[in-house]
Scaffold this motif. Structure first.
Motif, PDB file in Angstrom:
ATOM      1  N   ARG A   1       0.859  -1.186   0.000  1.00 54.44           N
ATOM      2  CA  ARG A   1       0.000   0.000   0.000  1.00 54.44           C
ATOM      3  C   ARG A   1       0.890   1.228   0.000  1.00 54.44           C
ATOM      4  O   ARG A   1       1.843   1.312   0.770  1.00 54.44           O
ATOM      5  CB  ARG A   1      -0.879  -0.002   1.251  1.00 54.44           C
ATOM      6  N   ARG A   2       0.578   2.170  -0.877  1.00 56.44           N
ATOM      7  CA  ARG A   2       1.364   3.398  -0.959  1.00 56.44           C
ATOM      8  C   ARG A   2       0.812   4.417   0.026  1.00 56.44           C
ATOM      9  O   ARG A   2      -0.379   4.708   0.026  1.00 56.44           O
ATOM     10  CB  ARG A   2       1.312   3.971  -2.370  1.00 56.44           C
ATOM     11  N   VAL A   3       1.691   4.939   0.854  1.00 58.49           N
ATOM     12  CA  VAL A   3       1.316   5.989   1.797  1.00 58.49           C
ATOM     13  C   VAL A   3       2.356   7.092   1.683  1.00 58.49           C
ATOM     14  O   VAL A   3       3.531   6.876   2.002  1.00 58.49           O
ATOM     15  CB  VAL A   3       1.255   5.462   3.257  1.00 58.49           C
TER      16      VAL A   3
ATOM     17  N   THR B   1       6.037   2.861  -0.350  1.00 62.44           N
ATOM     18  CA  THR B   1       5.206   1.661  -0.340  1.00 62.44           C
ATOM     19  C   THR B   1       5.488   0.858   0.922  1.00 62.44           C
ATOM     20  O   THR B   1       6.642   0.576   1.235  1.00 62.44           O
ATOM     21  CB  THR B   1       5.509   0.802  -1.573  1.00 62.44           C
TER      22      THR B   1
ATOM     23  N   PHE C   1      -1.817   1.146   9.069  1.00 61.65           N
ATOM     24  CA  PHE C   1      -2.169   1.700   7.747  1.00 61.65           C
ATOM     25  C   PHE C   1      -3.274   0.894   7.074  1.00 61.65           C
ATOM     26  O   PHE C   1      -3.648   1.179   5.942  1.00 61.65           O
ATOM     27  CB  PHE C   1      -0.959   1.689   6.801  1.00 61.65           C
TER      28      PHE C   1
END
Length: 156
Positions: free
Chosen positions: A78-80, A84, A154
């Protein structure tokens, strides 16, 4: 959402053991639409397993093997904020079976026995004992999820 989700198809159980799980496994093993051939391979493998462990039923050994392979957690990327993260998430029951089946078939195809039935029987026996490549894959997946526990906040 653009389209409606596809309906879940009801799967017919296999003829010999009257089991939907086995039917799903046979369908995953099938190549080029040759279901009768994959059925024969599976049943031969179960007979081999039954012959090597006469005190237990071959199907029960197969179920135990699959339970030893199915993962409970996996990591999803997941990109935050431009980077990643590998985020550990729980695996839904349907996906657990799918992953376990896929891993067992992948690693049994890489084995060195002569026929596919022998390869599958070998992988089933190894997984039932809690060893073999497919069980190692599950343990690696769990280790990865454990190592990335810090990013679980996240979660989607």
């Amino acid at each position: 959402m653009r389209k409606a989700r596809a309906k879940k198809r009801i799967q017919t159980p296999d003829p010999r053991f009257n089991d939907v799980l086995i039917s799903r496994f046979i369908n995953c093993m099938m190549q080029d639409g040759k279901k009768s051939q994959s059925r024969k391979i599976f049943y031969d493998a179960i007979d081999i397993v039954g012959g090597k462990l006469p005190e237990e039923e071959g199907v029960e050994v197969f179920r135990r093997a699959l339970n030893n392979i199915m993962p409970t957690v996996e990591v999803k990327a997941r990109r935050v904020g431009g980077s990643t993260f590998q985020i550990p998430t729980e695996v839904k029951p349907e996906r657990r079976v799918a992953l376990g089946t896929k891993w067992m078939l992948t690693y049994c195809r890489k084995r060195n026995e002569k026929s596919m039935a022998e390869k599958l029987a070998g992988e089933i026996l190894a997984a039932a004992k809690g060893e073999g490549s497919s069980v190692k894959k599950k343990e690696d997946t769990h280790k990865m999820a454990d190592a990335n526990k810090a990013f679980s906040h996240f979660r989607v």
